[in-house]
Design a protein around this motif. Structure first.
Motif, PDB file in Angstrom:
ATOM      1  N   ASP A  13       0.879  -1.167   0.000  1.00  0.00           N
ATOM      2  CA  ASP A  13       0.000   0.000   0.000  1.00  0.00           C
ATOM      3  C   ASP A  13       0.918   1.217   0.000  1.00  0.00           C
ATOM      4  OD1 ASP A  13      -1.703   2.071   0.509  1.00  0.00           O
ATOM      5  OD2 ASP A  13      -2.782   1.088   2.116  1.00  0.00           O
ATOM      6  N   ALA A  14       0.953   1.912  -1.125  1.00  0.00           N
ATOM      7  CA  ALA A  14       1.940   2.976  -1.301  1.00  0.00           C
ATOM      8  C   ALA A  14       1.467   4.337  -0.839  1.00  0.00           C
ATOM      9  CB  ALA A  14       2.342   3.052  -2.777  1.00  0.00           C
ATOM     10  N   CYS A  15       0.242   4.448  -0.290  1.00  0.00           N
ATOM     11  CA  CYS A  15      -0.226   5.757   0.159  1.00  0.00           C
ATOM     12  C   CYS A  15       0.733   6.330   1.200  1.00  0.00           C
ATOM     13  CB  CYS A  15      -1.629   5.645   0.753  1.00  0.00           C
ATOM     14  SG  CYS A  15      -2.927   5.470  -0.464  1.00  0.00           S
ATOM     15  N   PRO A  16       1.245   7.525   0.976  1.00  0.00           N
ATOM     16  CA  PRO A  16       2.200   8.088   1.942  1.00  0.00           C
ATOM     17  C   PRO A  16       1.524   8.591   3.195  1.00  0.00           C
ATOM     18  CG  PRO A  16       1.771   9.653   0.189  1.00  0.00           C
ATOM     19  CD  PRO A  16       1.038   8.400  -0.185  1.00  0.00           C
ATOM     20  N   GLU A  23       8.844   8.517  -2.141  1.00  0.00           N
ATOM     21  CA  GLU A  23      10.043   9.046  -2.791  1.00  0.00           C
ATOM     22  C   GLU A  23       9.678   9.616  -4.158  1.00  0.00           C
ATOM     23  OE1 GLU A  23      12.951   9.484  -1.517  1.00  0.00           O
ATOM     24  OE2 GLU A  23      12.542   8.460   0.379  1.00  0.00           O
ATOM     25  N   ALA A  24       9.325  10.887  -4.180  1.00  0.00           N
ATOM     26  CA  ALA A  24       8.960  11.566  -5.416  1.00  0.00           C
ATOM     27  C   ALA A  24      10.213  12.028  -6.153  1.00  0.00           C
ATOM     28  CB  ALA A  24       8.061  12.756  -5.106  1.00  0.00           C
ATOM     29  N   ALA A  25      10.015  12.517  -7.372  1.00  0.00           N
ATOM     30  CA  ALA A  25      11.154  12.954  -8.174  1.00  0.00           C
ATOM     31  C   ALA A  25      11.879  14.131  -7.533  1.00  0.00           C
ATOM     32  CB  ALA A  25      10.680  13.336  -9.575  1.00  0.00           C
ATOM     33  N   ASP A  26      11.154  14.935  -6.746  1.00  0.00           N
ATOM     34  CA  ASP A  26      11.775  16.086  -6.088  1.00  0.00           C
ATOM     35  C   ASP A  26      12.101  15.814  -4.625  1.00  0.00           C
ATOM     36  OD1 ASP A  26       9.133  15.923  -5.389  1.00  0.00           O
ATOM     37  OD2 ASP A  26       8.717  18.060  -5.559  1.00  0.00           O
ATOM     38  N   VAL A  67      -2.961  17.462   3.953  1.00  0.00           N
ATOM     39  CA  VAL A  67      -1.856  18.293   3.479  1.00  0.00           C
ATOM     40  C   VAL A  67      -0.625  17.439   3.270  1.00  0.00           C
ATOM     41  CG1 VAL A  67      -2.672  20.425   4.567  1.00  0.00           C
ATOM     42  CG2 VAL A  67      -1.178  18.886   5.855  1.00  0.00           C
ATOM     43  N   GLN A  68       0.253  17.904   2.417  1.00  0.00           N
ATOM     44  CA  GLN A  68       1.517  17.212   2.225  1.00  0.00           C
ATOM     45  C   GLN A  68       2.644  18.207   1.984  1.00  0.00           C
ATOM     46  OE1 GLN A  68       0.107  14.519  -0.821  1.00  0.00           O
ATOM     47  NE2 GLN A  68       0.817  15.814  -2.486  1.00  0.00           N
ATOM     48  N   VAL A  69       3.836  17.782   2.379  1.00  0.00           N
ATOM     49  CA  VAL A  69       5.038  18.600   2.228  1.00  0.00           C
ATOM     50  C   VAL A  69       6.032  17.800   1.402  1.00  0.00           C
ATOM     51  CG1 VAL A  69       6.958  19.717   3.433  1.00  0.00           C
ATOM     52  CG2 VAL A  69       4.640  19.828   4.393  1.00  0.00           C
ATOM     53  N   ARG A  70       6.601  18.432   0.398  1.00  0.00           N
ATOM     54  CA  ARG A  70       7.494  17.762  -0.545  1.00  0.00           C
ATOM     55  C   ARG A  70       8.949  18.124  -0.261  1.00  0.00           C
ATOM     56  NH1 ARG A  70       4.138  16.250  -4.887  1.00  0.00           N
ATOM     57  NH2 ARG A  70       6.017  15.587  -5.996  1.00  0.00           N
ATOM     58  N   GLY A  71       9.845  17.330  -0.848  1.00  0.00           N
ATOM     59  CA  GLY A  71      11.276  17.633  -0.796  1.00  0.00           C
ATOM     60  C   GLY A  71      11.848  17.640   0.599  1.00  0.00           C
ATOM     61  N   LEU A  72      11.395  16.736   1.459  1.00  0.00           N
ATOM     62  CA  LEU A  72      11.843  16.731   2.851  1.00  0.00           C
ATOM     63  C   LEU A  72      13.316  16.360   2.973  1.00  0.00           C
ATOM     64  CD1 LEU A  72       8.847  15.023   4.670  1.00  0.00           C
ATOM     65  CD2 LEU A  72       9.587  17.390   4.900  1.00  0.00           C
ATOM     66  N   ARG A  73      14.022  17.126   3.774  1.00  0.00           N
ATOM     67  CA  ARG A  73      15.430  16.823   4.039  1.00  0.00           C
ATOM     68  C   ARG A  73      15.592  15.906   5.241  1.00  0.00           C
ATOM     69  NH1 ARG A  73      15.074  21.872   2.021  1.00  0.00           N
ATOM     70  NH2 ARG A  73      14.714  22.920   4.028  1.00  0.00           N
ATOM     71  N   SER A  74      14.583  15.824   6.101  1.00  0.00           N
ATOM     72  CA  SER A  74      14.600  14.893   7.226  1.00  0.00           C
ATOM     73  C   SER A  74      13.164  14.476   7.531  1.00  0.00           C
ATOM     74  CB  SER A  74      15.241  15.516   8.469  1.00  0.00           C
ATOM     75  OG  SER A  74      15.111  14.640   9.580  1.00  0.00           O
ATOM     76  N   ALA A  75      12.790  13.294   7.049  1.00  0.00           N
ATOM     77  CA  ALA A  75      11.440  12.790   7.304  1.00  0.00           C
ATOM     78  C   ALA A  75      11.232  12.531   8.790  1.00  0.00           C
ATOM     79  CB  ALA A  75      11.200  11.514   6.495  1.00  0.00           C
ATOM     80  N   THR A  76      12.278  12.110   9.475  1.00  0.00           N
ATOM     81  CA  THR A  76      12.175  11.827  10.909  1.00  0.00           C
ATOM     82  C   THR A  76      11.872  13.099  11.695  1.00  0.00           C
ATOM     83  OG1 THR A  76      13.692   9.958  10.726  1.00  0.00           O
ATOM     84  CG2 THR A  76      13.390  10.918  12.915  1.00  0.00           C
ATOM     85  N   ALA A  77      12.600  14.166  11.400  1.00  0.00           N
ATOM     86  CA  ALA A  77      12.367  15.431  12.100  1.00  0.00           C
ATOM     87  C   ALA A  77      10.964  15.956  11.810  1.00  0.00           C
ATOM     88  CB  ALA A  77      13.415  16.462  11.683  1.00  0.00           C
ATOM     89  N   PRO A 346       8.734  19.706 -12.070  1.00  0.00           N
ATOM     90  CA  PRO A 346       9.721  18.636 -11.970  1.00  0.00           C
ATOM     91  C   PRO A 346       9.444  17.635 -10.856  1.00  0.00           C
ATOM     92  CG  PRO A 346      10.525  20.546 -10.821  1.00  0.00           C
ATOM     93  CD  PRO A 346       9.172  20.925 -11.367  1.00  0.00           C
ATOM     94  N   GLY A 347       8.299  17.791 -10.148  1.00  0.00           N
ATOM     95  CA  GLY A 347       8.056  16.943  -8.990  1.00  0.00           C
ATOM     96  C   GLY A 347       7.706  15.515  -9.322  1.00  0.00           C
ATOM     97  N   CYS A 348       7.148  15.271 -10.511  1.00  0.00           N
ATOM     98  CA  CYS A 348       6.730  13.923 -10.901  1.00  0.00           C
ATOM     99  C   CYS A 348       7.525  13.463 -12.115  1.00  0.00           C
ATOM    100  CB  CYS A 348       5.236  13.909 -11.215  1.00  0.00           C
ATOM    101  SG  CYS A 348       4.633  12.304 -11.787  1.00  0.00           S
TER     102      CYS A 348
END
Length: 412
Positions: A13-16, A23-26, A67-77, A346-348
């Protein structure tokens, strides 16, 4: 969580979510569930800060008022900060807290039920049932205040205020409930779906074993489903489990929301603002948060708009001007009304065009909204396509092709 695909392999189930990112292109993308679209000023400010500190700088609104946020530098944080402000109440259930509700929550002229208490009770009951953590990330629950605005979204389980009807994948279950019973029946319907899903999956495994000589690709359809509507006779069987008899319901036209003021029955007003292409900048999120003080409630909607509830009439114009100054749209005559787009380049990686930029140029040449919503899509998948009649601008290798066939491939 996984299901088997046609060849018997395991497909996840790939729903984020906020913990399982895509893991998107961006870069990594995290999605945060907001049951009923409710978000506080403090939560909006933290989302804005996270988008700036950890991501691409924008907050995307989805077609389920999440809501969603893209290009995360730290998913854990990011996940830690979401948990701190109360947006991650259950790690096990974070991807299944999919609850939409009428944004005006009974305050509008056609509203008959305050849905927010039911949203909160349903979310708590969902998170309290460990088994329901196994629901697919696409399973959707809806609470309609009687105005009919979310009935047309095609949720798996919908409770309609006023009539008290319980709908299963758009079919009337034959049950008429009081508001206080709605939550228990919706939870029971979700559990019954899991029972049916597991039974169908077991049957499909038997079919595969008996049909081992059939070539891959010609095997029977995978019977394991993501939604009630994907189960053969699922709505009828689940209705029977709940003590009802499913019948076909009259088709519900999906709601098309826009911008502007709505007078509430208590004399106050609600202000709806279009978020152009469903992308909030951090500054815009902070502007909404600033307006959401002193008892003003915020609701994000499945139409990628923002509603501010309970505004004093004397203050509404001031709030509208502040949101307009931030780049949001409160004028119902704006050409931005009804315009949506997928992520695009460029996100997809699958997109064939920068559909957002092309949509902006198209809007800039218009004087007002179109008679029918317009959705810009970067490829034939047409992600994020609204339900109902929609003009579809689909990117191809040779430019855009317009379509109006209403085909829906993804809902969030």
């Amino acid at each position: 969580m996984s299901i088997a695909d046609f060849s018997g392999r395991v497909r996840p189930d790939a729903c984020p979510g906020a913990l399982q990112v895509h893991e998107a292109a961006d870069g990594p993308l995290a999605r945060v569930r907001l049951p009923g679209g409710a978000v506080s000023a403090a939560q909006l400010r933290e989302l804005a800060a996270c988008a700036t500190d950890l991501g691409s700088g924008v907050i995307e609104l989805t077609s389920r008022a999440n809501v969603q946020v893209r290009g995360l530098r730290s998913a854990t944080a990011f996940a830690e900060r979401m948990a701190f402000v109360g947006l991650l109440p259950s790690a096990a259930h974070e991807r299944v807290r999919n609850i939409v509700a009428s944004p005006l929550s009974g305050r509008g002229p056609a509203g008959l039920l305050d849905t927010q208490p039911l949203v909160e009770a349903l979310d708590q009951a969902l998170c309290a049932c460990l088994r329901l953590a196994g629901l697919p990330g696409r399973f959707l629950l809806a609470l309609d205040d009687g105005s009919g605005d979310v009935v047309g979204l095609g949720a798996d389980v919908t409770f309609v205020g006023g009539t008290g009807r319980l709908l299963l994948a758009g079919r009337d279950s034959g049950l008429s409930l009081r508001g206080e019973a709605a939550v228990s029946y919706m939870i029971a319907a979700a559990e019954a779906f899991l029972d049916e899903r597991e039974s169908a999956s077991a049957l499909d495994t038997e079919v595969r074993q008996e049909s081992a000589s059939v070539r891959d690709g010609e095997a029977q359809r995978d019977r394991t489903a993501w939604r009630i509507g994907e189960l053969e006779d699922g709505a009828a069987r689940i209705a029977a489990r709940l003590g009802g008899v499913a019948v076909d319901s009259p088709p519900f036209a999906p709601e098309t929301r826009g911008a502007g003021l709505t007078e509430q029955r208590d004399g106050r007003v609600a202000l709806e603002a279009v978020v152009p292409l469903g992308r909030l900048t951090a500054a815009q999120a902070r502007a909404i948060a600033a307006a959401a003080e002193s008892g003003v409630a915020v609701r994000l909607t499945p139409w990628r708009t923002v509603v501010l509830l309970d505004l004093p009439p004397s203050h509404a114009d001031h709030v509208a001007r502040a949101l307009d100054a931030a780049g949001l749209v409160t004028d119902p005559a704006s050409p931005w009304v009804g315009v949506t787009a997928c992520t695009g380049r460029p996100g997809c990686a699958k997109a064939l065009a920068d559909v957002r930029e092309d949509a902006r140029r198209w809007v800039a040449d218009r004087d007002g909204p179109t008679a029918m919503p317009v959705h810009w899509a970067g490829c034939e998948r047409r992600c994020g396509l609204p339900r109902g009649p929609v003009i579809q601008m689909v990117a191809t290798a040779d430019g855009y092709v317009a379509a109006t066939d209403g085909h829906v491939t993804t809902t969030d």
